[in-house]
Write an enzyme that holds these catalytic residues in place. Sequence first.
Site, mmCIF file in Angstrom:
data_model
loop_
_atom_site.group_PDB
_atom_site.id
_atom_site.type_symbol
_atom_site.label_atom_id
_atom_site.label_comp_id
_atom_site.label_asym_id
_atom_site.label_seq_id
_atom_site.Cartn_x
_atom_site.Cartn_y
_atom_site.Cartn_z
ATOM 1 C CG HIS A 3 -7.577 2.344 0.188
ATOM 2 N ND1 HIS A 3 -6.856 2.317 1.351
ATOM 3 C CD2 HIS A 3 -7.179 1.263 -0.539
ATOM 4 C CE1 HIS A 3 -6.047 1.260 1.338
ATOM 5 N NE2 HIS A 3 -6.219 0.620 0.192
ATOM 6 C CD GLN A 49 -5.268 -1.063 10.897
ATOM 7 O OE1 GLN A 49 -4.285 -1.056 10.148
ATOM 8 N NE2 GLN A 49 -6.139 -0.072 10.978
ATOM 9 C CE1 TYR A 70 -10.415 10.433 -2.466
ATOM 10 C CE2 TYR A 70 -11.068 10.844 -0.195
ATOM 11 C CZ TYR A 70 -11.061 11.214 -1.531
ATOM 12 O OH TYR A 70 -11.701 12.368 -1.920
ATOM 13 C CD GLU A 83 -2.323 1.307 2.855
ATOM 14 O OE1 GLU A 83 -3.286 0.574 3.118
ATOM 15 O OE2 GLU A 83 -1.825 2.108 3.680
ATOM 16 N NE ARG A 86 -16.583 4.979 10.005
ATOM 17 C CZ ARG A 86 -16.520 5.000 11.319
ATOM 18 N NH1 ARG A 86 -17.570 4.612 12.037
ATOM 19 N NH2 ARG A 86 -15.429 5.382 11.950
ATOM 20 N N GLY A 87 -13.811 5.240 6.459
ATOM 21 C CA GLY A 87 -13.038 6.436 6.792
ATOM 22 C C GLY A 87 -13.322 6.834 8.225
ATOM 23 C CG HIS A 95 -13.440 -0.172 13.829
ATOM 24 N ND1 HIS A 95 -14.324 0.723 14.366
ATOM 25 C CD2 HIS A 95 -12.683 0.532 12.933
ATOM 26 C CE1 HIS A 95 -14.141 1.917 13.816
ATOM 27 N NE2 HIS A 95 -13.155 1.824 12.935
ATOM 28 C CE1 TYR A 143 -9.897 -1.465 11.212
ATOM 29 C CE2 TYR A 143 -11.899 -2.541 10.431
ATOM 30 C CZ TYR A 143 -11.015 -1.478 10.390
ATOM 31 O OH TYR A 143 -11.242 -0.446 9.519
HETATM 32 P P1 FAD Z 1 -17.220 -0.157 8.848
HETATM 33 O O1 FAD Z 1 -17.117 -1.534 8.358
HETATM 34 O O2 FAD Z 1 -18.352 0.686 8.362
HETATM 35 O O3 FAD Z 1 -17.254 -0.225 10.444
HETATM 36 C C1 FAD Z 1 -17.062 0.956 11.215
HETATM 37 C C2 FAD Z 1 -17.492 0.692 12.655
HETATM 38 O O4 FAD Z 1 -18.920 0.584 12.712
HETATM 39 C C3 FAD Z 1 -16.974 -0.615 13.258
HETATM 40 O O5 FAD Z 1 -16.778 -0.388 14.631
HETATM 41 C C4 FAD Z 1 -18.114 -1.601 13.048
HETATM 42 O O6 FAD Z 1 -18.102 -2.632 14.018
HETATM 43 C C5 FAD Z 1 -19.329 -0.687 13.207
HETATM 44 N N1 FAD Z 1 -20.469 -1.040 12.381
HETATM 45 C C6 FAD Z 1 -20.483 -1.492 11.121
HETATM 46 N N2 FAD Z 1 -21.755 -1.639 10.675
HETATM 47 C C7 FAD Z 1 -22.567 -1.247 11.680
HETATM 48 C C8 FAD Z 1 -23.979 -1.148 11.845
HETATM 49 N N3 FAD Z 1 -24.823 -1.519 10.869
HETATM 50 N N4 FAD Z 1 -24.454 -0.690 13.034
HETATM 51 C C9 FAD Z 1 -23.615 -0.333 14.045
HETATM 52 N N5 FAD Z 1 -22.260 -0.423 13.943
HETATM 53 C C10 FAD Z 1 -21.747 -0.864 12.783
HETATM 54 N N6 FAD Z 1 -8.978 5.251 6.200
HETATM 55 C C11 FAD Z 1 -8.872 6.279 5.324
HETATM 56 O O7 FAD Z 1 -9.312 7.383 5.625
HETATM 57 N N7 FAD Z 1 -8.261 6.106 4.108
HETATM 58 C C12 FAD Z 1 -7.745 4.921 3.706
HETATM 59 O O8 FAD Z 1 -7.210 4.811 2.603
HETATM 60 C C13 FAD Z 1 -7.849 3.815 4.616
HETATM 61 N N8 FAD Z 1 -7.352 2.595 4.275
HETATM 62 C C14 FAD Z 1 -7.506 1.542 5.129
HETATM 63 C C15 FAD Z 1 -7.043 0.269 4.747
HETATM 64 C C16 FAD Z 1 -7.181 -0.826 5.599
HETATM 65 C C17 FAD Z 1 -6.700 -2.184 5.154
HETATM 66 C C18 FAD Z 1 -7.778 -0.649 6.885
HETATM 67 C C19 FAD Z 1 -7.897 -1.810 7.821
HETATM 68 C C20 FAD Z 1 -8.239 0.606 7.273
HETATM 69 C C21 FAD Z 1 -8.126 1.706 6.418
HETATM 70 N N9 FAD Z 1 -8.594 2.968 6.759
HETATM 71 C C22 FAD Z 1 -8.480 4.027 5.874
HETATM 72 C C23 FAD Z 1 -9.206 3.206 8.076
HETATM 73 C C24 FAD Z 1 -10.735 2.999 8.096
HETATM 74 O O9 FAD Z 1 -11.361 3.932 7.253
HETATM 75 C C25 FAD Z 1 -11.208 3.166 9.531
HETATM 76 O O10 FAD Z 1 -10.710 2.125 10.337
HETATM 77 C C26 FAD Z 1 -12.699 3.352 9.739
HETATM 78 O O11 FAD Z 1 -12.899 3.830 11.061
HETATM 79 C C27 FAD Z 1 -13.525 2.072 9.610
HETATM 80 O O12 FAD Z 1 -13.674 1.695 8.315
HETATM 81 P P2 FAD Z 1 -14.464 0.326 7.958
HETATM 82 O O13 FAD Z 1 -14.594 0.274 6.495
HETATM 83 O O14 FAD Z 1 -13.857 -0.820 8.653
HETATM 84 O O15 FAD Z 1 -15.905 0.686 8.599
#
Ligand code: FAD
Length: 317
Positions: free
Chosen positions: A94, A210, A50, A18, A124-125, A183, A179
């Site tokens: 991303h 992660q 991103y 990455e 999600r970010g 998370h 994670y």
């Molecule tokens: P989600 O899957 O939406 O989950 C977010 C939180 O909400 C979790 O705690 C989950 O348990 C909870 N949740 C999910 N669905 C629900 C629901 N229906 N109701 C209640 N709770 C729920 N960030 C950036 O800004 N740019 C990047 O390029 C970037 N790259 C990344 C690459 C990797 C491999 C990883 C692991 C992370 C990256 N991140 C990046 C960080 C990421 O955006 C954050 O960790 C963010 O807080 C969570 O993203 P997610 O897609 O896992 O969210």
Amino acid sequence: MKITEYIQQASKTLFSFEILPPLKGQSLKELCEGIEPLMEFKPPFVDVTYHREEFIYKKHPNGLLEKISTKKRPGTVGICAALMNRFKVEAVPHLLCGGFTREETENALIDLNFIGVQNILALRGDAPKSEGKFIPEPDGHAYTKDLVKQIVGMNQGKYLHEETETGFHTDFCVGVAGYPEKHFEAPNLKSDLRYLKEKVDAGAEYIVTQMFFDNQKFFDFTRKVREMGIDIPIIPGIKPITTLSQINMLPRTFFLDLPDALMDELEKCKTNAEVKEVGIRWAIQQSKELVKHGVPVLHYYTMSKADATYRIAKEVF
Ligand code: FAD
């Protein structure tokens, strides 16, 4: 080609990594030259992060502060095009929920499709640094599973407002984040895994984890993911520690633990150079064990500095 196809066709663990877009005002040339040596290990894909907007405050002569929104690392889409063109690899942008309305997401997906991107990591970010809590845009996605649904919808020719009559549709392969140490917002690992399952049920085809420093945490996570009935590839993310400041910064930023054996070694280090040697040795040992375990891909977080990853890959691939 899709990442899932590369994995299906591979007879051994693949190498990928990455990178981050350069800070605004810096050129892409340096980044490309920096990662060029890593092409020796034939990565089928390279991820490009991103970075959403940040808020800064500008002081005016009258003493008033103006809040300004700015992106410090723009260029993800352009870098993807440049990487595909220069290195003939799949570039994986991303794509975030945060900062995007659904309409903007749709337009971003059209751009990505037009430049030839076939794989997307949907995320999600986080909240912008100055804000405490993630708030989606009005009409944006609150969770990644909804972003995955929108991408999968476009793969079926479903747009937000238009009925397409040409039958044209995108064909993105969608990855999502997992994670091993949960998370940071999730009340526990079980609920986090339930939401991971929702992302997979929405159409995600692979998971990238992660970073973690204790392989046992990855093995336990993988077992629990499989027990949930999730059978898509799980790609471990590896980060070599390379500076003294990362010893505190990584746990604080990514909500993870450094194992005792690693800390015992790091605590003996006085300089960044010593830390880097320990970090590289640890990542080599982690990588070799994961390869033995049969992981499909080892994905390295380079933070756009390739030399540590190069030394690790030289030992492992
Ligand atoms: P989600 O899957 O939406 O989950 C977010 C939180 O909400 C979790 O705690 C989950 O348990 C909870 N949740 C999910 N669905 C629900 C629901 N229906 N109701 C209640 N709770 C729920 N960030 C950036 O800004 N740019 C990047 O390029 C970037 N790259 C990344 C690459 C990797 C491999 C990883 C692991 C992370 C990256 N991140 C990046 C960080 C990421 O955006 C954050 O960790 C963010 O807080 C969570 O993203 P997610 O897609 O896992 O969210």
